[in-house]
Design a protein around this motif. Structure first.
Motif, PDB file in Angstrom:
ATOM      1  N   PRO A 132       0.842  -1.204   0.000  1.00 46.72           N
ATOM      2  CA  PRO A 132       0.000   0.000   0.000  1.00 46.72           C
ATOM      3  C   PRO A 132       0.876   1.253   0.000  1.00 46.72           C
ATOM      4  O   PRO A 132       2.077   1.188   0.260  1.00 46.72           O
ATOM      5  N   GLU A 133       0.253   2.370  -0.274  1.00 51.94           N
ATOM      6  CA  GLU A 133       0.982   3.640  -0.202  1.00 51.94           C
ATOM      7  C   GLU A 133       1.460   3.870   1.217  1.00 51.94           C
ATOM      8  O   GLU A 133       0.759   3.573   2.183  1.00 51.94           O
ATOM      9  N   ALA A 134       2.663   4.384   1.343  1.00 55.90           N
ATOM     10  CA  ALA A 134       3.225   4.677   2.663  1.00 55.90           C
ATOM     11  C   ALA A 134       3.783   6.091   2.664  1.00 55.90           C
ATOM     12  O   ALA A 134       4.389   6.535   1.683  1.00 55.90           O
ATOM     13  N   ARG A 135       3.543   6.779   3.747  1.00 56.13           N
ATOM     14  CA  ARG A 135       4.067   8.139   3.909  1.00 56.13           C
ATOM     15  C   ARG A 135       5.316   8.054   4.778  1.00 56.13           C
ATOM     16  O   ARG A 135       5.282   7.512   5.888  1.00 56.13           O
ATOM     17  N   LEU A 136       6.403   8.596   4.269  1.00 51.50           N
ATOM     18  CA  LEU A 136       7.684   8.506   4.958  1.00 51.50           C
ATOM     19  C   LEU A 136       8.235   9.893   5.253  1.00 51.50           C
ATOM     20  O   LEU A 136       8.028  10.835   4.486  1.00 51.50           O
ATOM     21  N   ILE A 137       8.942  10.005   6.368  1.00 53.07           N
ATOM     22  CA  ILE A 137       9.830  11.147   6.567  1.00 53.07           C
ATOM     23  C   ILE A 137      11.174  10.741   5.990  1.00 53.07           C
ATOM     24  O   ILE A 137      11.778   9.769   6.448  1.00 53.07           O
ATOM     25  N   ALA A 138      11.618  11.451   4.963  1.00 54.14           N
ATOM     26  CA  ALA A 138      12.865  11.104   4.285  1.00 54.14           C
ATOM     27  C   ALA A 138      13.891  12.213   4.506  1.00 54.14           C
ATOM     28  O   ALA A 138      13.636  13.379   4.190  1.00 54.14           O
ATOM     29  N   ALA A 190      18.665   8.912   0.832  1.00 51.43           N
ATOM     30  CA  ALA A 190      17.843   9.303   1.984  1.00 51.43           C
ATOM     31  C   ALA A 190      17.756   8.158   2.976  1.00 51.43           C
ATOM     32  O   ALA A 190      17.889   6.985   2.618  1.00 51.43           O
ATOM     33  N   ILE A 191      17.547   8.520   4.240  1.00 53.12           N
ATOM     34  CA  ILE A 191      17.090   7.571   5.250  1.00 53.12           C
ATOM     35  C   ILE A 191      15.652   7.950   5.566  1.00 53.12           C
ATOM     36  O   ILE A 191      15.244   9.100   5.383  1.00 53.12           O
ATOM     37  N   PHE A 192      14.861   6.974   6.007  1.00 53.58           N
ATOM     38  CA  PHE A 192      13.445   7.273   6.191  1.00 53.58           C
ATOM     39  C   PHE A 192      12.887   6.622   7.441  1.00 53.58           C
ATOM     40  O   PHE A 192      13.457   5.691   8.003  1.00 53.58           O
ATOM     41  N   MET A 193      11.726   7.146   7.835  1.00 58.07           N
ATOM     42  CA  MET A 193      10.931   6.569   8.912  1.00 58.07           C
ATOM     43  C   MET A 193       9.475   6.674   8.512  1.00 58.07           C
ATOM     44  O   MET A 193       9.032   7.723   8.036  1.00 58.07           O
ATOM     45  N   GLU A 194       8.729   5.577   8.636  1.00 56.72           N
ATOM     46  CA  GLU A 194       7.310   5.614   8.303  1.00 56.72           C
ATOM     47  C   GLU A 194       6.567   6.528   9.271  1.00 56.72           C
ATOM     48  O   GLU A 194       6.746   6.448  10.481  1.00 56.72           O
ATOM     49  N   ALA A 195       5.740   7.416   8.721  1.00 61.67           N
ATOM     50  CA  ALA A 195       5.010   8.390   9.524  1.00 61.67           C
ATOM     51  C   ALA A 195       3.681   8.688   8.839  1.00 61.67           C
ATOM     52  O   ALA A 195       3.594   9.604   8.014  1.00 61.67           O
ATOM     53  N   VAL A 203       8.509  14.998   3.640  1.00 64.71           N
ATOM     54  CA  VAL A 203       7.623  13.850   3.433  1.00 64.71           C
ATOM     55  C   VAL A 203       7.849  13.264   2.039  1.00 64.71           C
ATOM     56  O   VAL A 203       7.913  13.977   1.040  1.00 64.71           O
ATOM     57  N   HIS A 204       7.993  11.946   2.004  1.00 66.67           N
ATOM     58  CA  HIS A 204       8.144  11.213   0.746  1.00 66.67           C
ATOM     59  C   HIS A 204       7.032  10.179   0.680  1.00 66.67           C
ATOM     60  O   HIS A 204       6.794   9.446   1.636  1.00 66.67           O
TER      61      HIS A 204
END
Length: 273
Positions: A132-138, A190-195, A203-204
């Motif tokens: 599914p679509e995921a919103r990440l902080i990148a 980039a490094i990311f965290m799901e948010a 936001v990516h």
């Protein structure tokens, strides 16, 4: 006898009558919630029936989590409206606790499912999966960014977005598919965290759709070999890769040795026209 025709109780008797410890009554006396009707010359405290309803009201409010000052205020001016206000306040608190418990339960169920999958994982397998679509902080990085700097930047963004600690989130690194095709397997961008609720310039959006998935067990030095396998698999099956590859560590909290570390790799597959 204090209380007229009503029976007088010692502090022990009155406490037992209401199923509490007499030290609780002594404390209520000290903080001004409920004083005895009489203190004998011997220092004994005495209570009467009149005070039973007051004590039960105090016990009910305390069981609901009402603070001592709020109980004192209510006892000074009892009314249906005031009690209703206290109840509404506690219902709001309780609703939030329920929401938090539901979030915690959902998180635990997800972790249990992830552990089950981990225990039955075929590390040699390469597969197509739908995500599914995921919103990440990148957080933008490059191959020269020190790890401690990257982590510090991520922590600052997590705090800005009011996210939980890193241990409760899903995080990893991103590398564009063109870099993979050029053999630049360590050239992360980039490094990311799901948010899920994050907003702002960092936001990516990780698009919904098909992804090529594989796993690499061991140190990160082995990841390039896995990428070569996945690229060869994509070519052999006519899959056009695009966008980014997303790397996530999936077992770092349950291992002691880097040789057991598992990196999950998801590479975006371009939809066919």
């Amino acid at each position: 006898m204090p209380g007229g025709m009503f029976t007088r109780f010692t502090i022990g008797q009155f406490a037992a009558l209401h199923g509490i410890n007499k030290k609780t009554l002594m404390w209520y006396d000290e903080v001004g919630l409920l004083h005895p009707v009489e203190v004998g010359e011997n220092g004994y405290r005495y209570y009467n029936y009149y005070q039973s309803s007051t004590l039960e009201t105090i016990l009910q409010l305390r069981d609901l989590g009402v603070s001592i000052p709020d109980v004192q205020a209510f006892l000074r001016s009892r009314s249906p409206a005031m009690l209703g206000g206290l109840i509404e306040e506690k219902l709001t608190d309780l609703d939030e606790q329920i929401r938090q418990l539901e979030r915690t339960r959902a998180d635990l169920l997800a972790k249990r499912a992830a552990l089950h999958r981990l225990q039955h994982l075929d590390l040699d397998k390469i597969e197509l999966t739908q995500l599914p679509e995921a919103r990440l902080i990148a957080i933008p990085v490059n191959k020269h960014t020190p790890p401690e700097t990257a982590i510090e930047l991520m922590l600052k963004q997590a705090s800005r977005q009011r996210l939980p600690r890193l241990y409760s989130g899903v995080y990893g690194s991103m590398i564009p598919v063109p870099h993979l095709r050029q053999g630049r397997f360590y050239d992360y961008t980039a490094i990311f965290m799901e948010a899920p609720d994050a907003d702002g310039p960092n936001v990516h959006i990780c698009p919904a759709g098909a992804y090529l998935r594989g796993w690499c067990k061991g140190s990160w030095d082995l990841i390039p070999d896995q990428y070569r396998r996945m690229l060869a698999y994509a070519d052999a099956h006519g899959l056009e890769l695009s966008g980014h590859s997303y790397e996530r560590g999936i077992n770092e909290r349950v291992i002691d040795n880097i040789d057991d570390y598992i990196t999950q790799i998801d590479i975006q597959v371009k939809p066919k026209p």
